[in-house]
Design an enzyme around this catalytic site. Structure first.
Site, PDB file in Angstrom:
ATOM      1  N   HIS A   1       5.550   6.111  -1.190  1.00  0.00           N
ATOM      2  CA  HIS A   1       6.203   4.882  -1.611  1.00  0.00           C
ATOM      3  C   HIS A   1       5.363   3.654  -1.243  1.00  0.00           C
ATOM      4  O   HIS A   1       4.474   3.730  -0.392  1.00  0.00           O
ATOM      5  CB  HIS A   1       7.586   4.759  -0.965  1.00  0.00           C
ATOM      6  CG  HIS A   1       7.528   4.632   0.529  1.00  0.00           C
ATOM      7  ND1 HIS A   1       7.394   5.723   1.355  1.00  0.00           N
ATOM      8  CD2 HIS A   1       7.559   3.533   1.349  1.00  0.00           C
ATOM      9  CE1 HIS A   1       7.356   5.320   2.622  1.00  0.00           C
ATOM     10  NE2 HIS A   1       7.452   4.000   2.646  1.00  0.00           N
TER      11      HIS A   1
ATOM     12  N   HIS B   1       0.828  -1.199   0.000  1.00  0.00           N
ATOM     13  CA  HIS B   1       0.000   0.000   0.000  1.00  0.00           C
ATOM     14  C   HIS B   1       0.866   1.254   0.000  1.00  0.00           C
ATOM     15  O   HIS B   1       2.071   1.184   0.236  1.00  0.00           O
ATOM     16  CB  HIS B   1      -0.926   0.020   1.225  1.00  0.00           C
ATOM     17  CG  HIS B   1      -0.188   0.190   2.514  1.00  0.00           C
ATOM     18  ND1 HIS B   1       0.285  -0.872   3.253  1.00  0.00           N
ATOM     19  CD2 HIS B   1       0.182   1.313   3.205  1.00  0.00           C
ATOM     20  CE1 HIS B   1       0.892  -0.429   4.331  1.00  0.00           C
ATOM     21  NE2 HIS B   1       0.846   0.899   4.333  1.00  0.00           N
TER      22      HIS B   1
END
Length: 261
Positions: A200, A112
Site C-alpha cells: 500500500h 512510497h
C-alpha cells in the site's frame, strides 16, 4: 608516538617540580627549578567531543510521533521501497476528500510502497547491503502497479494509525521482489517483510490507535476513491522502474532492468 612522549615529558617535569618544592621546604635551601616544557600547539588546540551520548526522543519535535526503537550509535535506520509520485488530481483528492471526511490528522508529504520493514543496519554492513540491493534491481524488470482501494493500518507499537491506498502488481512482481529481498535480509539476520503483507501507499496518519473508528469510515472513503478512478482512469496504473534504498540520511536509487508488461 611523539605527541605521547611530549605529554609524558611534561608530566615528568611537573612531578620533579613538585618534588623539588618539597625538598626546599624541608631543607630551607632554594633548589633550582627546571623550566617547564610547554605543550605543543597541536595538542592545546584539540577540542574534546561528547562520546556515546544518548539521543533522547522528543515527540514534540516531530508531530507527536514516537520512535519505534532506541537510537544507538553505529545503528542506521534503513528501508527499501518504491517511490510513488501522485498526480495533481490524486493529491487534490487526498486533500479534499480525505481531509473533509477525517477532519484531523496529517497527510504525508512523500509517498512510497514499502518492500521491507524499517531495518536496523550496522555501519559495517552498509556497503555490502547497498551493493546487494543494487544487484537485485539490476536483475528485476520494471512492472506496472495498480491502485485498488483504501485500507486502515496501525503500526506494531499501536502508536500511529495510517490510511493507505492498496496496490497490486502484474505477475505478482511486488511479492516476488519482496521475497528476493527477504533472502537478502536473512543473510544479515534481519526480520523479513510481513508475512501477510498488503502492499500500500500510506497517505494519511495520526498519533495513537484509531483503527476501529476509522474502519467505520472506510466504505465512504473507498466508494469515493473508486469514483475518482472511474473518472480518471489514466491514474489507475503506475509504472515502476526503480528501487529506492534509504539508510540514515543517505538515499540510493537503482534502476530496474528494461520495462516489460
Amino acid at each position: 608516538m611523539a605527541g605521547l612522549n611530549l605529554i609524558q615529558e611534561y608530566s615528568s617535569d611537573t612531578d620533579d617540580e613538585a618534588k623539588n618544592s618539597n625538598e626546599e621546604n624541608q631543607t630551607g635551601f632554594n633548589v633550582a627549578k627546571p623550566s617547564r616544557l610547554p605543550l605543543p600547539e597541536s595538542i592545546l588546540s584539540l577540542k574534546g567531543v561528547e562520546h556515546h551520548t544518548d539521543v533522547v526522543d522528543d515527540p514534540l519535535k516531530h508531530q507527536g510521533r514516537i520512535r519505534s526503537f532506541k537510537h544507538e550509535r553505529g545503528n542506521w535506520a534503513s528501508l527499501v521501497y518504491l517511490d510513488y509520485d501522485p498526480s495533481e488530481e490524486i493529491l487534490q483528492w487526498m486533500k479534499n476528500t480525505v481531509g473533509e471526511i477525517l477532519k484531523t490528522g496529517n497527510l504525508f508529504e512523500e509517498f512510497h510502497v514499502s518492500l521491507t520493514r524499517t531495518l536496523i543496519l550496522k555501519f559495517h554492513w552498509i556497503d555490502s547491503f547497498v551493493e546487494a540491493v543494487k544487484n537485485i534491481a539490476r536483475n528485476y524488470p520494471g512492472f506496472v502497479m495498480e491502485l485498488n482501494g483504501i485500507k486502515v493500518y496501525c503500526n506494531d507499537d499501536k502508536t500511529r494509525t495510517f490510511l493507505g491506498i492498496t496496490v497490486q502488481s502484474t505477475n505478482n512482481s511486488l511479492g516476488s521482489l519482496t521475497g528476493t529481498l527477504n533472502k537478502l535480509l536473512d543473510e544479515y539476520q534481519l526480520p523479513p517483510f510481513y508475512e501477510d503483507a498488503l502492499f500500500h501507499v500510506s497517505i494519511w496518519w495520526c498519533v495513537g490507535d484509531h483503527k476501529q473508528i476509522l474502519e467505520t469510515l472506510l466504505p465512504k472513503l473507498t466508494s469515493n476513491f473508486h469514483e475518482f478512478l472511474t473518472n480518471h482512469p489514466e491514474h489507475h496504473f503506475v509504472q515502476v522502474d526503480s528501487l529506492k534504498c534509504k539508510i540514515g540520511n543517505k538515499l540510493y536509487t537503482f534502476n530496474l532492468s528494461e520495462f516489460k508488461f
